[in-house]
Design a protein around this motif. Structure first.
Motif, PDB file in Angstrom:
ATOM      1  N   THR A 183      -8.889   5.065  -5.577  1.00  0.00           N
ATOM      2  CA  THR A 183      -9.265   3.662  -5.710  1.00  0.00           C
ATOM      3  C   THR A 183      -8.076   2.904  -6.295  1.00  0.00           C
ATOM      4  OG1 THR A 183     -10.124   3.872  -7.962  1.00  0.00           O
ATOM      5  CG2 THR A 183     -11.649   4.349  -6.161  1.00  0.00           C
ATOM      6  N   GLU A 184      -8.229   1.615  -6.438  1.00  0.00           N
ATOM      7  CA  GLU A 184      -7.147   0.803  -6.992  1.00  0.00           C
ATOM      8  C   GLU A 184      -6.823   1.208  -8.426  1.00  0.00           C
ATOM      9  OE1 GLU A 184      -6.106  -3.927  -7.760  1.00  0.00           O
ATOM     10  OE2 GLU A 184      -8.010  -3.336  -6.834  1.00  0.00           O
ATOM     11  N   THR A 244     -23.019  -4.888  -1.851  1.00  0.00           N
ATOM     12  CA  THR A 244     -22.614  -3.611  -2.425  1.00  0.00           C
ATOM     13  C   THR A 244     -23.834  -2.791  -2.815  1.00  0.00           C
ATOM     14  OG1 THR A 244     -20.593  -4.602  -3.259  1.00  0.00           O
ATOM     15  CG2 THR A 244     -21.276  -2.535  -4.257  1.00  0.00           C
ATOM     16  N   LYS A 257     -11.187 -11.356  -5.260  1.00  0.00           N
ATOM     17  CA  LYS A 257     -11.392  -9.991  -5.749  1.00  0.00           C
ATOM     18  C   LYS A 257     -11.031  -8.962  -4.696  1.00  0.00           C
ATOM     19  CE  LYS A 257     -14.855  -6.993  -7.890  1.00  0.00           C
ATOM     20  NZ  LYS A 257     -16.244  -6.856  -8.371  1.00  0.00           N
ATOM     21  N   ASP A 258     -11.365  -9.251  -3.429  1.00  0.00           N
ATOM     22  CA  ASP A 258     -11.032  -8.361  -2.324  1.00  0.00           C
ATOM     23  C   ASP A 258     -10.113  -9.116  -1.369  1.00  0.00           C
ATOM     24  OD1 ASP A 258     -11.578  -7.329   0.581  1.00  0.00           O
ATOM     25  OD2 ASP A 258     -12.224  -5.694  -0.723  1.00  0.00           O
ATOM     26  N   ASP A 259      -8.931  -8.576  -1.122  1.00  0.00           N
ATOM     27  CA  ASP A 259      -7.931  -9.279  -0.321  1.00  0.00           C
ATOM     28  C   ASP A 259      -8.414  -9.540   1.101  1.00  0.00           C
ATOM     29  OD1 ASP A 259      -6.311  -9.143  -2.540  1.00  0.00           O
ATOM     30  OD2 ASP A 259      -5.208  -7.377  -1.850  1.00  0.00           O
ATOM     31  N   GLU A 260      -8.957  -8.519   1.744  1.00  0.00           N
ATOM     32  CA  GLU A 260      -9.354  -8.667   3.140  1.00  0.00           C
ATOM     33  C   GLU A 260     -10.558  -9.594   3.282  1.00  0.00           C
ATOM     34  OE1 GLU A 260      -9.814  -4.876   4.992  1.00  0.00           O
ATOM     35  OE2 GLU A 260      -7.771  -4.226   4.534  1.00  0.00           O
ATOM     36  N   ASP A 261     -11.522  -9.480   2.383  1.00  0.00           N
ATOM     37  CA  ASP A 261     -12.680 -10.375   2.431  1.00  0.00           C
ATOM     38  C   ASP A 261     -12.262 -11.825   2.204  1.00  0.00           C
ATOM     39  OD1 ASP A 261     -14.357  -8.293   2.952  1.00  0.00           O
ATOM     40  OD2 ASP A 261     -15.187  -8.145   0.931  1.00  0.00           O
ATOM     41  N   SER A 262     -11.330 -12.044   1.263  1.00  0.00           N
ATOM     42  CA  SER A 262     -10.865 -13.403   0.998  1.00  0.00           C
ATOM     43  C   SER A 262     -10.152 -13.982   2.213  1.00  0.00           C
ATOM     44  CB  SER A 262      -9.917 -13.408  -0.211  1.00  0.00           C
ATOM     45  OG  SER A 262     -10.576 -12.913  -1.358  1.00  0.00           O
TER      46      SER A 262
END
Length: 747
Positions: free
Chosen positions: A100-101, A151, A540-545
Motif C-alpha cells: 500500500t502507499e 469502500t 485523496k485518490d489521484d485516479e478518482d480525482s
C-alpha cells in the motif's frame, strides 16, 4: 419451482433493508406486517392461484427479516463492539499481502470472544505475508461501514466487517499452508508465470482477464474499458465461468457424468482462486447447477438457478446485497432473461436474406450478440451509472468487436500458464494471445476517443436522460403494443436535447466558478464564454480525482482546457494532473518552480511533458474577452504551503480569489503586495484549516460566498470551527463539498 424465484425476491428485499440500516424496531415491524400479510394472502391464494407469487414474496420477506435479525445478533453486533478499540490481535492470513502507499495490507481471520471475523489488516511497514502466516500486533479496530459507502460496500459484500490498523511493532509467525490455501498459492504462481512469459504491454490485461487482477492495468486501459462499456471483461464473472465450463465439457468428451467429475472441481477451484467475489460465486453456482441438470437429464431453469445462487450467497452473508459485484451481476443476468428473447425475435424478423446459409449464420450470430448485450445492459446500466458515473453509448459496438476474441484469449492464457515449461509451445501461444490482446486494447482505445462515446452522470442533463430512458424501457416491458422504433427515436431525441443543454451552457455562461468534489483535495474550474481554466487537480485518490475533473469537463463537451494552474506541489492539489492529461488536452500549464525536486513534482512535470509549460516566477495576467485571471507569483518560504500560488478571477463586478494552502502569514503578505477587490467568492484556504483564512483577509475582501473543498470525515478536522465562525460573523454563505458535493457559482 418459480415460487422459489418470488420467495428470493422477498428475501432479497429484506436483506437490502437490513444492509441499508433499516433495523431494530423498523425491521421487527416489517416482520410483523409481512407475516400478517403472508397469512392473509396465502389464505386467499387457495382460491386464487394468481395470488401465490405475492404469498411467496411475503414469505420471503418474513424469512429474510428473521434471518437478518439473527445475523445481526450473531455477527454484526459483536463486530460493532470492537469498533474503535485498540487491542492485541492475532490475524491468520488467507491471502498474500500486497503493498500500500503506507506499508502492507493483508486479509485474514481473527478470533475474539469465541467468534471468528474476517479482517483486513493494514501495517505501517513492508512485510511479506503468505496464506497461513499469522501477524501479531496491537491494532485499532474499525467497522467497514465507516468512511465512505463505496469502500464499505466492497468490504461488507465480501464478508469483511472489520479493519485493523497497526499501532505497535508487528510480529510475523510463519505458518504451514493447508489444502484451503492451495487456490491462493496457484493464483500467485499463475500471476508470476504471466509476469515471466508475457510482454509488458499485454501482461496487465492477461492478469485481469484470467484472475481479475487489475493492479497492472494502466489508468488509460481502465478508462478505455469504462468509456467503451466492457468493464465486465476484466471483472471475472459468467463469461469466464462459461468459457471454463466449455473447456471442461470438451475435455470430458461431452459426457454427462465425466463433465461433473471434471467441471465441478475446476469451477469451484477457479472461483476460490479469484477470491469468491460475488459475481464469480453467482456464476459458479449457476454453472454447477447446469452441469447437474445435464448429468441427471433434468430441465435447467435459469430463473430458478439464479434464485438458488442468490439465496445461497445471502444465507452466508446477507450484506452481500450491498456489493456492487452482486448488484451488477444479478441485474445483468435478469436483464438477459427478460429481454433476450423479445429483442432477438424483433431483430430476427427484420433480417433479410435468410435463405442464404452463410448470411443466415452471420445474421443469427449478430442478432444473438446484440440481444445478449442489450439484455445485459438494460438493468445493469442504472447501477453502472450510479457507481461508476458513466453510461457507454458505444457499448454494443465494442462488445461485437471485442467479445469474439475474448474466449480465445482466455483459453490461450490458460494454455500459456499450463505449458510454460515447454518453451516453443509457450512462445507461440503467448505471441498469438498477445496479438489478440493488442487488438482488444487498440480497439477500445480507438473507440474511447470517439466524441460522445460515453455520457457521465455528473451532468444533471445526462442523469435526466437516463431516467427518461428507463421510463421508455419500462413502457416497452408493460405495453401490449410496444413500438421499439418510436421509443428509439424518442431516446435519440432526448439524448440530443440533453447533450445540447449540457454543451451550450458553458458557451453562454459569462462567469462560472466550480469547486469539484474531489474529497480531501482541491480542483477548481474557472469558465467564461467558452474559455476554461483549472486551478489544481488533486484529492485523496489521484485516479478518482482525475476522473471527477475529466468527466465534469467531458459532460459539458469540453475535451481541452485553455490552461491549468498548479498552486503548489502537494498531492491533494496536483497528484491527479498526470491522469487528467491522459483524458483532457491542456494548452498551457502554469507551474511554480519546485523548491526542491521530489518524486511528486517529477511525476507532475513528466505527466504534462506534451503541454506548454509556463513557470510562474512573477505575477501574470491572462486576458480573454472581458475576463481576466491574475496569477500571483509564489513568495519565498520554508514550505510548499508558504510558497503557494494565489489566483484571482475577474469579470466585470464579479471576483473570485483562490489562495490554495497559503497560511495566514502569507495571506497578510498577499494583502500588502496586491490591491485585492471585494470578493463575490472566496475559495477558502487550506480546506478550512485554522492556520489559513485570517480575519484580516476576510475584513479586506468581504466575500459574499465562501466555498470549502474538503473531504467527508477527514482526519485533519477540516474545516476548523474557528474558520467557520469567522465566516459566519462576516455573513458569508458557506458552501462545502463534503455536504453538497460539487458546487457551482454562476453569473
Amino acid at each position: 419451482m418459480r415460487s422459489l424465484m418470488w420467495f428470493t425476491i422477498g428475501f432479497t428485499v429484506s436483506c437490502a433493508a437490513g444492509a441499508w440500516k433499516i433495523r431494530g424496531w423498523g425491521l421487527i415491524l416489517t416482520v410483523v406486517i409481512a407475516a400478517a400479510a403472508t397469512i392473509i394472502v396465502w389464505t386467499l391464494a387457495r382460491k386464487r392461484e394468481a395470488l401465490l407469487p405475492f404469498g411467496a414474496v411475503l414469505l420471503g420477506l418474513v424469512t429474510g427479516c428473521l434471518w437478518f435479525l439473527g445475523f445481526q445478533i450473531k455477527v454484526l453486533n459483536p463486530a460493532a463492539e470492537l469498533d474503535g478499540k485498540i487491542m492485541p490481535v492475532k490475524i491468520e492470513a488467507d491471502t498474500y499481502s500486497w503493498k500500500t502507499e503506507y506499508g502492507t495490507a493483508v486479509r485474514g481471520r481473527m478470533k475474539w470472544n469465541g467468534k471468528t471475523f474476517r479482517v483486513q489488516l493494514y501495517l505501517n511497514e513492508p512485510m511479506e505475508i503468505r496464506p497461513s502466516d499469522s501477524v501479531v500486533t496491537d491494532a485499532k479496530i474499525r467497522l467497514t461501514d465507516i468512511g465512505g459507502s463505496k469502500t464499505a460496500t466492497f468490504h461488507r459484500g465480501n464478508g469483511i466487517f472489520l479493519l485493523a490498523y497497526q499501532k505497535k511493532e508487528a510480529q510475523l509467525i510463519p505458518g504451514k499452508p493447508g489444502l484451503s490455501d492451495l487456490p491462493m498459492i496457484v493464483r500467485r504462481n499463475c500471476l508470476e508465470k504471466i509476469d515471466r512469459i508475457f510482454p509488458e504491454d499485454t501482461r496487465g490485461f492477461a492478469k485481469a482477464l484470467l484472475l481479475g487482477e487489475k493492479e497492472d492495468l494502466t489508468y488509460q486501459n481502465l478508462t478505455d474499458f469504462k468509456v467503451t462499456g466492457i468493464r465486465h471483461v476484466v471483472a471475472v464473472s459468467g463469461l469466464h465461468l462459461s468459457l471454463l465450463f466449455g473447456a471442461a465439457y470438451v475435455l470430458a468428451g461431452k459426457g454427462r457424468y465425466t463433465t461433473i467429475v471434471i467441471g465441478v472441481p475446476c469451477v469451484t477451484f477457479f472461483a476460490a482462486m479469484v477470491g469468491c467475489t460475488p459475481s464469480v460465486t453467482r456464476s459458479s453456482i449457476m454453472v454447477t447447477l447446469f452441469m447437474l441438470a445435464i448429468a441427471f437429464d433434468r430441465e435447467y431453469d435459469p430463473p430458478t438457478a439464479l434464485s438458488v445462487a442468490a439465496l445461497s450467497m445471502m444465507t452466508g452473508n446477507p450484506l452481500v446485497v450491498s456489493s456492487v459485484g452482486f448488484q451488477m451481476s444479478f441485474s445483468s443476468v435478469c436483464g438477459i432473461f427478460l429481454f433476450y428473447r423479445p429483442v432477438h425475435e424483433w431483430l430476427w424478423s427484420r433480417i433479410p436474406g435468410k435463405d442464404d446459409k452463410i448470411m443466415c449464420k452471420a445474421a443469427r450470430w449478430l442478432t444473438s450478440s446484440v440481444s445478449v448485450t442489450i439484455g445485459a445492459t438494460v438493468l445493469s446500466a442504472p447501477f453502472g451509472a450510479y457507481y461508476f458515473g458513466a453510461f457507454s453509448l458505444i457499448g454494443i459496438m465494442t462488445n461485437l468487436l471485442v467479445l469474439p476474441v475474448i474466449g480465445a484469449v482466455f483459453c490461450g492464457i490458460l494454455v500459456s500458464c499450463l505449458f510454460s515449461w515447454i518453451p516453443v509451445m509457450s512462445s507461440i501461444t503467448v505471441w498469438a494471445v498477445s496479438a489478440m490482446i493488442r487488438y482488444v486494447l487498440g480497439i477500445t482505445h480507438f473507440l474511447a476517443k470517439i466524441p460522445i462515446a460515453s455520457i457521465y452522470t455528473v451532468s444533471p442533463y445526462a442523469a435526466i436522460w437516463l431516467i427518461f430512458l428507463s421510463c421508455l424501457v419500462l413502457y416497452l416491458m408493460v405495453s401490449k403494443y410496444p413500438r421499439p422504433i418510436l421509443a428509439g427515436c424518442f431516446a435519440i431525441l432526448g439524448l440530443g436535447i440533453s447533450l445540447g443543454c449540457a454543451y451550450l451552457e458553458p458557451l453562454f455562461s459569462s462567469y462560472a466558478v466550480t469547486v469539484l468534489d474531489v474529497g480531501q483535495g482541491e480542483c477548481v474550474l474557472l469558465q467564461s464564454m467558452g474559455n476554461t481554466f483549472m486551478v489544481d487537480c488533486g484529492g485523496k485518490d489521484d485516479e478518482d480525482s482525475a476522473d471527477v475533473a475529466a468527466e465534469t469537463l467531458l459532460s459539458m463537451g469540453i475535451s481541452h482546457i485553455d490552461g491549468l494552474i498548479i498552486s503548489h506541489y502537494d498531492r491533494d492539489h496536483c497528484g491527479a494532473v498526470e491522469y487528467l492529461a491522459q483524458r483532457i488536452d491542456i494548452d498551457r500549464v502554469y507551474l511554480p518552480i519546485p523548491q526542491e525536486k521530489t518524486p511528486l513534482s517529477d511525476r507532475v512535470i513528466r505527466g504534462i511533458a506534451n503541454c506548454e509549460i509556463i513557470w510562474v516566477e512573477e505575477d501574470l495576467e491572462l486576458t480573454f474577452g472581458e475576463s481576466r485571471i491574475y496569477i500571483y507569483a509564489p513568495m519565498p518560504g520554508n514550505s510548499d504551503n508558504e510558497s503557494c500560488v494565489a489566483v484571482l478571477f475577474q469579470r466585470g463586478k464579479y471576483d473570485t480569489l483562490i489562495t490554495g494552502d497559503l497560511p495566514a502569514s502569507r495571506e497578510l503578505r498577499l494583502l500588502e503586495n496586491q490591491d485585492l477587490p471585494d470578493l463575490e467568492v472566496l475559495v477558502v484556504g487550506h480546506h478550512g484549516s485554522k492556520t489559513s483564512t485570517c480575519q484580516e483577509l476576510l475584513s479586506a475582501c468581504t466575500p459574499d460566498v465562501a466555498m470549502i473543498s474538503v473531504g467527508k470525515e477527514n482526519s485533519y478536522g477540516h474545516p476548523s470551527e474557528a474558520v467557520l465562525e469567522r465566516l459566519r460573523q462576516l455573513g458569508c454563505t458557506i458552501l462545502r463539498t463534503d455536504q453538497m458535493g460539487t458546487i457551482t457559482y454562476r453569473r
